[in-house]
Design an enzyme around this catalytic site. Structure first.
Site, PDB file in Angstrom:
ATOM      1  N   HIS A  11       0.844  -1.202   0.000  1.00  0.00           N
ATOM      2  CA  HIS A  11       0.000   0.000   0.000  1.00  0.00           C
ATOM      3  C   HIS A  11       0.881   1.254   0.000  1.00  0.00           C
ATOM      4  O   HIS A  11       0.620   2.210  -0.723  1.00  0.00           O
ATOM      5  CB  HIS A  11      -0.877   0.055   1.261  1.00  0.00           C
ATOM      6  CG  HIS A  11      -1.908  -1.024   1.365  1.00  0.00           C
ATOM      7  ND1 HIS A  11      -2.020  -1.842   2.459  1.00  0.00           N
ATOM      8  CD2 HIS A  11      -2.891  -1.413   0.506  1.00  0.00           C
ATOM      9  CE1 HIS A  11      -3.036  -2.680   2.287  1.00  0.00           C
ATOM     10  NE2 HIS A  11      -3.572  -2.454   1.102  1.00  0.00           N
TER      11      HIS A  11
ATOM     12  N   LYS B  68     -15.766  -7.315   5.945  1.00  0.00           N
ATOM     13  CA  LYS B  68     -14.614  -7.997   6.553  1.00  0.00           C
ATOM     14  C   LYS B  68     -14.627  -7.810   8.072  1.00  0.00           C
ATOM     15  O   LYS B  68     -15.046  -6.764   8.558  1.00  0.00           O
ATOM     16  CB  LYS B  68     -13.316  -7.386   6.015  1.00  0.00           C
ATOM     17  CG  LYS B  68     -13.086  -7.641   4.538  1.00  0.00           C
ATOM     18  CD  LYS B  68     -11.803  -6.964   4.091  1.00  0.00           C
ATOM     19  CE  LYS B  68     -11.467  -7.307   2.666  1.00  0.00           C
ATOM     20  NZ  LYS B  68     -10.247  -6.626   2.190  1.00  0.00           N
TER      21      LYS B  68
ATOM     22  N   ARG C 208      -2.519  -6.084  -8.329  1.00  0.00           N
ATOM     23  CA  ARG C 208      -1.356  -6.908  -7.983  1.00  0.00           C
ATOM     24  C   ARG C 208      -1.157  -8.007  -9.005  1.00  0.00           C
ATOM     25  O   ARG C 208      -0.049  -8.346  -9.367  1.00  0.00           O
ATOM     26  CB  ARG C 208      -1.560  -7.549  -6.598  1.00  0.00           C
ATOM     27  CG  ARG C 208      -1.463  -6.564  -5.459  1.00  0.00           C
ATOM     28  CD  ARG C 208      -2.005  -7.157  -4.202  1.00  0.00           C
ATOM     29  NE  ARG C 208      -3.421  -7.491  -4.340  1.00  0.00           N
ATOM     30  CZ  ARG C 208      -4.142  -8.127  -3.446  1.00  0.00           C
ATOM     31  NH1 ARG C 208      -3.579  -8.550  -2.343  1.00  0.00           N
ATOM     32  NH2 ARG C 208      -5.423  -8.370  -3.648  1.00  0.00           N
TER      33      ARG C 208
ATOM     34  N   SER D  60      -2.991  -7.878   3.262  1.00  0.00           N
ATOM     35  CA  SER D  60      -3.089  -7.660   4.714  1.00  0.00           C
ATOM     36  C   SER D  60      -3.385  -8.978   5.422  1.00  0.00           C
ATOM     37  O   SER D  60      -2.828  -9.252   6.490  1.00  0.00           O
ATOM     38  CB  SER D  60      -4.179  -6.636   5.014  1.00  0.00           C
ATOM     39  OG  SER D  60      -3.880  -5.414   4.398  1.00  0.00           O
TER      40      SER D  60
HETATM   41  N1  COA Z   1      -0.184  -4.029  -1.771  1.00  0.00           N
HETATM   42  C1  COA Z   1      -0.507  -4.986  -0.899  1.00  0.00           C
HETATM   43  N2  COA Z   1      -1.765  -5.407  -0.686  1.00  0.00           N
HETATM   44  C2  COA Z   1      -2.721  -4.843  -1.405  1.00  0.00           C
HETATM   45  C3  COA Z   1      -2.462  -3.849  -2.346  1.00  0.00           C
HETATM   46  C4  COA Z   1      -1.135  -3.442  -2.517  1.00  0.00           C
HETATM   47  N3  COA Z   1      -0.795  -2.501  -3.384  1.00  0.00           N
HETATM   48  N4  COA Z   1      -3.619  -3.477  -2.899  1.00  0.00           N
HETATM   49  C5  COA Z   1      -4.566  -4.214  -2.327  1.00  0.00           C
HETATM   50  N5  COA Z   1      -4.022  -5.042  -1.438  1.00  0.00           N
HETATM   51  C6  COA Z   1      -4.720  -6.037  -0.621  1.00  0.00           C
HETATM   52  C7  COA Z   1      -5.228  -5.523   0.675  1.00  0.00           C
HETATM   53  O1  COA Z   1      -4.270  -5.665   1.689  1.00  0.00           O
HETATM   54  C8  COA Z   1      -6.434  -6.386   0.901  1.00  0.00           C
HETATM   55  O2  COA Z   1      -6.048  -7.581   1.502  1.00  0.00           O
HETATM   56  P1  COA Z   1      -7.042  -8.383   2.439  1.00  0.00           P
HETATM   57  O3  COA Z   1      -8.213  -8.769   1.580  1.00  0.00           O
HETATM   58  O4  COA Z   1      -6.222  -9.510   2.857  1.00  0.00           O
HETATM   59  O5  COA Z   1      -7.446  -7.465   3.564  1.00  0.00           O
HETATM   60  C9  COA Z   1      -6.945  -6.690  -0.510  1.00  0.00           C
HETATM   61  O6  COA Z   1      -5.868  -6.424  -1.345  1.00  0.00           O
HETATM   62  C10 COA Z   1      -8.094  -5.822  -0.943  1.00  0.00           C
HETATM   63  O7  COA Z   1      -7.862  -4.594  -0.377  1.00  0.00           O
HETATM   64  P2  COA Z   1      -8.457  -3.171  -0.529  1.00  0.00           P
HETATM   65  O8  COA Z   1      -7.787  -2.500  -1.621  1.00  0.00           O
HETATM   66  O9  COA Z   1      -8.325  -2.521   0.785  1.00  0.00           O
HETATM   67  O10 COA Z   1      -9.912  -3.423  -0.948  1.00  0.00           O
HETATM   68  P3  COA Z   1     -11.093  -3.773  -0.070  1.00  0.00           P
HETATM   69  O11 COA Z   1     -11.821  -4.810  -0.826  1.00  0.00           O
HETATM   70  O12 COA Z   1     -10.740  -4.092   1.324  1.00  0.00           O
HETATM   71  O13 COA Z   1     -11.836  -2.367  -0.048  1.00  0.00           O
HETATM   72  C11 COA Z   1     -13.164  -0.579  -0.986  1.00  0.00           C
HETATM   73  C12 COA Z   1     -12.442  -1.909  -1.169  1.00  0.00           C
HETATM   74  C13 COA Z   1     -13.130  -0.048   0.430  1.00  0.00           C
HETATM   75  C14 COA Z   1     -12.487   0.409  -1.868  1.00  0.00           C
HETATM   76  C15 COA Z   1     -14.601  -0.832  -1.467  1.00  0.00           C
HETATM   77  O14 COA Z   1     -15.171  -1.898  -0.745  1.00  0.00           O
HETATM   78  C16 COA Z   1     -15.473   0.392  -1.294  1.00  0.00           C
HETATM   79  O15 COA Z   1     -15.393   1.323  -2.059  1.00  0.00           O
HETATM   80  N6  COA Z   1     -16.317   0.389  -0.258  1.00  0.00           N
HETATM   81  C17 COA Z   1     -17.204   1.500   0.062  1.00  0.00           C
HETATM   82  C18 COA Z   1     -18.661   1.199  -0.335  1.00  0.00           C
HETATM   83  C19 COA Z   1     -18.853   1.397  -1.794  1.00  0.00           C
HETATM   84  O16 COA Z   1     -18.632   2.454  -2.350  1.00  0.00           O
HETATM   85  N7  COA Z   1     -19.337   0.335  -2.442  1.00  0.00           N
HETATM   86  C20 COA Z   1     -19.573   0.332  -3.859  1.00  0.00           C
HETATM   87  C21 COA Z   1     -18.322  -0.079  -4.575  1.00  0.00           C
HETATM   88  S1  COA Z   1     -18.643  -0.242  -6.288  1.00  0.00           S
END
Ligand code: COA
Length: 163
Positions: free
Chosen positions: A16, A40, A89, A127
């Site tokens: 990140h 989550k 990724r 994560s």
């Molecule tokens: N390096 C390392 N890990 C990475 C990474 C990077 N560059 N990019 C993503 N990851 C990992 C994260 O650690 C995470 O791992 P985990 O699943 O083990 O926790 C995974 O990839 C996904 O992470 P993240 O990018 O945080 O996405 P998310 O699915 O947790 O969150 C939101 C996505 C918050 C952006 C999305 O759910 C959202 O917008 N929510 C708000 C409600 C909304 O608007 N909904 C409509 C969406 S269309």
């Protein structure tokens, strides 16, 4: 131009941080936004995740850390941001990210999602994997910022002591 980097950041990893650092070279200001109310089950509270992000990004002048409820595009509108940053990724991220980007576009056509490729050395990182390694007593050195490593170990010690 302001960009929002939304995510769960439970906890922030070096992957990140790599994206955040590179984004600060492209945008005037980057808001790293921790999403509340995801399905989550987080290890860290939103406040803990924000504090870790603040510490990890302390060296970056044009970064702020915040949290939000509800839709990311509504939060972006509220902040006057027209760009959402997401990282890819591997090919496996593509389908989920495409779906999310298209839905966000439908919800607010003024907001663009820009993708950055994760640096190769972090392309395997997540994560959850970091938490699993720490839980199994394996070092996460080099995978997460130092402050996260310390907090992770303290958290696991606390949960093992039943606190
Ligand atoms: N390096 C390392 N890990 C990475 C990474 C990077 N560059 N990019 C993503 N990851 C990992 C994260 O650690 C995470 O791992 P985990 O699943 O083990 O926790 C995974 O990839 C996904 O992470 P993240 O990018 O945080 O996405 P998310 O699915 O947790 O969150 C939101 C996505 C918050 C952006 C999305 O759910 C959202 O917008 N929510 C708000 C409600 C909304 O608007 N909904 C409509 C969406 S269309």
């Amino acid at each position: 131009m302001i960009a929002i980097y939304p995510g769960s950041f439970d906890p922030v990893t070096c992957g990140h941080l790599d994206i955040i650092e590179r984004a600060t070279g492209v945008f005037d200001h980057v808001i790293v936004a921790v999403a509340r109310n995801l399905e989550k089950q987080p290890l860290f509270t939103v406040e803990e995740r924000m504090e870790l992000l603040r510490q990890a990004c302390g060296h970056l002048k044009n970064v702020s850390v915040d949290c939000f409820d509800g839709l990311t595009v509504d939060y972006a509108r509220e902040k006057g941001a027209k760009v959402l940053i997401r990282s890819l990724r591997a090919v496996s991220d593509f389908e989920y990210e495409l779906q999310m980007a298209l839905m966000n576009k439908r919800l607010n056509p003024d907001v663009e999602t820009l993708f950055m490729m994760t640096s190769a050395e972090y392309s395997f990182l997540s994560s959850s994997l970091v938490k699993e390694l720490a839980y199994l007593g394996t070092s996460v050195n080099g995978l997460v910022p130092k402050c996260v490593e310390e907090k992770l170990l303290a958290k696991l010690r606390m949960s093992r002591a039943g606190g």
